[in-house]
Design a protein around this motif. Structure first.
Motif, PDB file in Angstrom:
ATOM      1  N   MET A   1       0.940  -1.108   0.111  1.00 17.20           N
ATOM      2  CA  MET A   1      -0.144  -0.007  -0.011  1.00 17.20           C
ATOM      3  C   MET A   1       0.850   1.243  -0.088  1.00 17.20           C
ATOM      4  SD  MET A   1      -3.228   0.842   2.581  1.00 17.20           S
ATOM      5  CE  MET A   1      -4.043  -0.673   1.949  1.00 17.20           C
ATOM      6  N   THR A   2       0.467   2.367  -0.710  1.00 14.89           N
ATOM      7  CA  THR A   2       1.149   3.438  -0.906  1.00 14.89           C
ATOM      8  C   THR A   2       1.259   4.233   0.381  1.00 14.89           C
ATOM      9  OG1 THR A   2       0.686   3.403  -3.211  1.00 14.89           O
ATOM     10  CG2 THR A   2       1.496   5.391  -2.313  1.00 14.89           C
ATOM     11  N   ARG A   3       2.316   4.902   0.631  1.00 18.53           N
ATOM     12  CA  ARG A   3       2.536   5.715   1.776  1.00 18.53           C
ATOM     13  C   ARG A   3       2.724   7.169   1.561  1.00 18.53           C
ATOM     14  NH1 ARG A   3       4.230   2.901   6.716  1.00 18.53           N
ATOM     15  NH2 ARG A   3       4.615   0.571   6.130  1.00 18.53           N
ATOM     16  N   THR A   4       2.072   8.272   2.238  1.00 16.76           N
ATOM     17  CA  THR A   4       2.024   9.543   1.720  1.00 16.76           C
ATOM     18  C   THR A   4       2.776  10.064   2.774  1.00 16.76           C
ATOM     19  OG1 THR A   4      -0.210   9.279   0.830  1.00 16.76           O
ATOM     20  CG2 THR A   4       0.753  11.707   1.482  1.00 16.76           C
ATOM     21  N   HIS A   5       3.479  11.165   2.467  1.00 14.16           N
ATOM     22  CA  HIS A   5       4.387  11.806   3.319  1.00 14.16           C
ATOM     23  C   HIS A   5       3.373  13.006   3.992  1.00 14.16           C
ATOM     24  CE1 HIS A   5       8.625  14.103   3.974  1.00 14.16           C
ATOM     25  NE2 HIS A   5       7.877  14.002   4.908  1.00 14.16           N
ATOM     26  N   TYR A   6       3.400  13.039   5.415  1.00 11.54           N
ATOM     27  CA  TYR A   6       2.683  14.274   5.967  1.00 11.54           C
ATOM     28  C   TYR A   6       3.610  14.919   7.046  1.00 11.54           C
ATOM     29  CZ  TYR A   6      -1.301  11.687   4.683  1.00 11.54           C
ATOM     30  OH  TYR A   6      -2.602  11.127   4.221  1.00 11.54           O
ATOM     31  N   LEU A   7       3.387  16.157   7.189  1.00  5.63           N
ATOM     32  CA  LEU A   7       3.857  16.885   8.410  1.00  5.63           C
ATOM     33  C   LEU A   7       2.674  17.216   9.113  1.00  5.63           C
ATOM     34  CD1 LEU A   7       6.308  18.356   9.166  1.00  5.63           C
ATOM     35  CD2 LEU A   7       5.177  20.510   8.404  1.00  5.63           C
ATOM     36  N   ILE A   8       2.594  16.801  10.427  1.00  4.88           N
ATOM     37  CA  ILE A   8       1.762  16.930  11.527  1.00  4.88           C
ATOM     38  C   ILE A   8       2.103  17.689  12.490  1.00  4.88           C
ATOM     39  CG2 ILE A   8       0.061  15.869  12.957  1.00  4.88           C
ATOM     40  CD1 ILE A   8       0.412  13.094  10.955  1.00  4.88           C
ATOM     41  N   LYS A  23       3.011  10.892  22.874  1.00  6.13           N
ATOM     42  CA  LYS A  23       3.141   9.565  23.067  1.00  6.13           C
ATOM     43  C   LYS A  23       2.459   8.687  21.481  1.00  6.13           C
ATOM     44  CE  LYS A  23       4.362   5.824  25.447  1.00  6.13           C
ATOM     45  NZ  LYS A  23       5.329   5.075  24.890  1.00  6.13           N
ATOM     46  N   ILE A  24       1.464   9.183  21.283  1.00  2.00           N
ATOM     47  CA  ILE A  24       0.762   8.377  20.134  1.00  2.00           C
ATOM     48  C   ILE A  24       1.380   8.780  18.775  1.00  2.00           C
ATOM     49  CG2 ILE A  24      -1.328   8.359  18.833  1.00  2.00           C
ATOM     50  CD1 ILE A  24      -3.039   8.993  21.303  1.00  2.00           C
ATOM     51  N   MET A  25       1.865  10.213  18.674  1.00  3.94           N
ATOM     52  CA  MET A  25       2.581  10.512  17.539  1.00  3.94           C
ATOM     53  C   MET A  25       3.673   9.751  17.299  1.00  3.94           C
ATOM     54  SD  MET A  25       0.592  12.467  15.682  1.00  3.94           S
ATOM     55  CE  MET A  25       1.756  12.800  14.702  1.00  3.94           C
ATOM     56  N   GLU A  26       4.633   9.460  18.480  1.00  4.13           N
ATOM     57  CA  GLU A  26       5.848   8.988  18.184  1.00  4.13           C
ATOM     58  C   GLU A  26       5.707   7.512  17.535  1.00  4.13           C
ATOM     59  OE1 GLU A  26       7.122   9.202  22.320  1.00  4.13           O
ATOM     60  OE2 GLU A  26       8.055  11.141  21.968  1.00  4.13           O
ATOM     61  N   ASP A  27       4.744   6.953  17.877  1.00  2.00           N
ATOM     62  CA  ASP A  27       4.395   5.662  17.286  1.00  2.00           C
ATOM     63  C   ASP A  27       4.204   5.745  15.489  1.00  2.00           C
ATOM     64  OD1 ASP A  27       4.512   4.187  19.660  1.00  2.00           O
ATOM     65  OD2 ASP A  27       2.336   4.479  19.943  1.00  2.00           O
ATOM     66  N   TYR A  28       4.025   6.660  15.030  1.00  2.00           N
ATOM     67  CA  TYR A  28       3.565   7.094  13.623  1.00  2.00           C
ATOM     68  C   TYR A  28       4.689   7.620  12.881  1.00  2.00           C
ATOM     69  CZ  TYR A  28      -1.118   5.434  14.578  1.00  2.00           C
ATOM     70  OH  TYR A  28      -2.143   4.743  15.086  1.00  2.00           O
ATOM     71  N   GLY A  29       5.712   8.423  13.501  1.00  2.00           N
ATOM     72  CA  GLY A  29       6.489   9.334  12.914  1.00  2.00           C
ATOM     73  C   GLY A  29       7.586   9.701  13.778  1.00  2.00           C
ATOM     74  N   PRO A  43      -3.213   5.190   4.074  1.00  2.00           N
ATOM     75  CA  PRO A  43      -4.377   5.694   4.487  1.00  2.00           C
ATOM     76  C   PRO A  43      -5.041   5.075   5.801  1.00  2.00           C
ATOM     77  CG  PRO A  43      -4.443   5.291   1.921  1.00  2.00           C
ATOM     78  CD  PRO A  43      -3.365   4.699   2.646  1.00  2.00           C
ATOM     79  N   VAL A  44      -5.096   3.756   5.950  1.00  2.00           N
ATOM     80  CA  VAL A  44      -5.229   2.891   7.251  1.00  2.00           C
ATOM     81  C   VAL A  44      -4.684   3.537   8.304  1.00  2.00           C
ATOM     82  CG1 VAL A  44      -5.510   0.812   8.334  1.00  2.00           C
ATOM     83  CG2 VAL A  44      -6.375   1.084   5.971  1.00  2.00           C
ATOM     84  N   GLN A  45      -3.299   3.784   8.352  1.00  2.00           N
ATOM     85  CA  GLN A  45      -2.607   4.247   9.182  1.00  2.00           C
ATOM     86  C   GLN A  45      -2.947   5.621   9.726  1.00  2.00           C
ATOM     87  OE1 GLN A  45       1.305   3.739   7.455  1.00  2.00           O
ATOM     88  NE2 GLN A  45       1.772   2.208   8.994  1.00  2.00           N
ATOM     89  N   LEU A  46      -3.176   6.783   8.654  1.00  2.00           N
ATOM     90  CA  LEU A  46      -3.592   8.021   8.886  1.00  2.00           C
ATOM     91  C   LEU A  46      -4.864   7.911   9.696  1.00  2.00           C
ATOM     92  CD1 LEU A  46      -3.622  10.984   8.638  1.00  2.00           C
ATOM     93  CD2 LEU A  46      -4.464  10.894   6.500  1.00  2.00           C
ATOM     94  N   ARG A  50      -5.689   9.403  13.387  1.00  2.00           N
ATOM     95  CA  ARG A  50      -6.588  10.537  13.615  1.00  2.00           C
ATOM     96  C   ARG A  50      -7.591   9.877  14.630  1.00  2.00           C
ATOM     97  NH1 ARG A  50      -7.733  14.141   8.602  1.00  2.00           N
ATOM     98  NH2 ARG A  50      -9.181  14.890  10.057  1.00  2.00           N
ATOM     99  N   ARG A  51      -8.199   8.533  14.585  1.00  2.00           N
ATOM    100  CA  ARG A  51      -8.996   8.060  15.570  1.00  2.00           C
ATOM    101  C   ARG A  51      -8.500   8.089  17.036  1.00  2.00           C
ATOM    102  NH1 ARG A  51     -10.128   3.979  11.840  1.00  2.00           N
ATOM    103  NH2 ARG A  51      -8.876   2.557  13.077  1.00  2.00           N
ATOM    104  N   SER A  52      -6.972   7.899  17.034  1.00  2.00           N
ATOM    105  CA  SER A  52      -6.468   7.860  18.322  1.00  2.00           C
ATOM    106  C   SER A  52      -6.071   9.139  19.101  1.00  2.00           C
ATOM    107  CB  SER A  52      -4.927   7.314  18.365  1.00  2.00           C
ATOM    108  OG  SER A  52      -5.332   5.944  18.078  1.00  2.00           O
ATOM    109  N   VAL A  53      -5.700  10.311  18.223  1.00  2.00           N
ATOM    110  CA  VAL A  53      -5.574  11.547  18.928  1.00  2.00           C
ATOM    111  C   VAL A  53      -6.768  12.462  18.646  1.00  2.00           C
ATOM    112  CG1 VAL A  53      -4.375  13.703  18.001  1.00  2.00           C
ATOM    113  CG2 VAL A  53      -2.972  11.596  17.683  1.00  2.00           C
ATOM    114  N   GLU A  54      -7.625  12.552  17.747  1.00  2.00           N
ATOM    115  CA  GLU A  54      -8.457  13.614  17.811  1.00  2.00           C
ATOM    116  C   GLU A  54      -9.688  13.502  19.036  1.00  2.00           C
ATOM    117  OE1 GLU A  54     -10.098  14.085  13.700  1.00  2.00           O
ATOM    118  OE2 GLU A  54      -8.057  14.235  12.836  1.00  2.00           O
TER     119      GLU A  54
END
Length: 95
Positions: A1-8, A23-29, A43-46, A50-54
């Motif tokens: 699956m294709t990954r997209t580069h994000y700046l969050i 702490k959550i963000m450290e698991d993703y980037g 898309p699944v990871q994003l 979002r479901r974890s942080v928002e």
């Protein structure tokens, strides 16, 4: 699956919420500034992020922004100062 580069980027008013989000963000980037992360996400990871942080955010006090960095723009990223941390597009290792 294709990954997209994000700046969050986020601005969290409460220290307890801030620590939880970080702490959550450290698991993703990779943290590139205090409240800024670079992530390569499917898309699944994003959606998972979002479901974890928002739900932790207070919409009256906090904010989070998701910026997509296109492949063409990646080569235009400039860095000055302390060590440069980033993720390689195809690998998850931190350099």
């Amino acid at each position: 699956m294709t990954r997209t580069h994000y700046l969050i980027c986020y601005d969290i008013a409460d220290d307890k919420r801030l620590r939880k989000v970080a702490k959550i963000m450290e698991d993703y980037g990779v943290r590139v500034l205090y409240s800024v992360f670079e992530c390569f996400l499917t898309p699944v990871q994003l959606e998972s992020l979002r479901r974890s942080v928002e739900p932790l955010l207070d919409p009256l006090e906090d904010s989070i922004r998701y910026y997509v960095i296109c492949e063409r723009c990646e080569s235009k990223i400039e860095h000055l100062g302390r060590e440069k941390k980033f993720l390689k597009r195809k690998r998850e290792e931190v350099l």
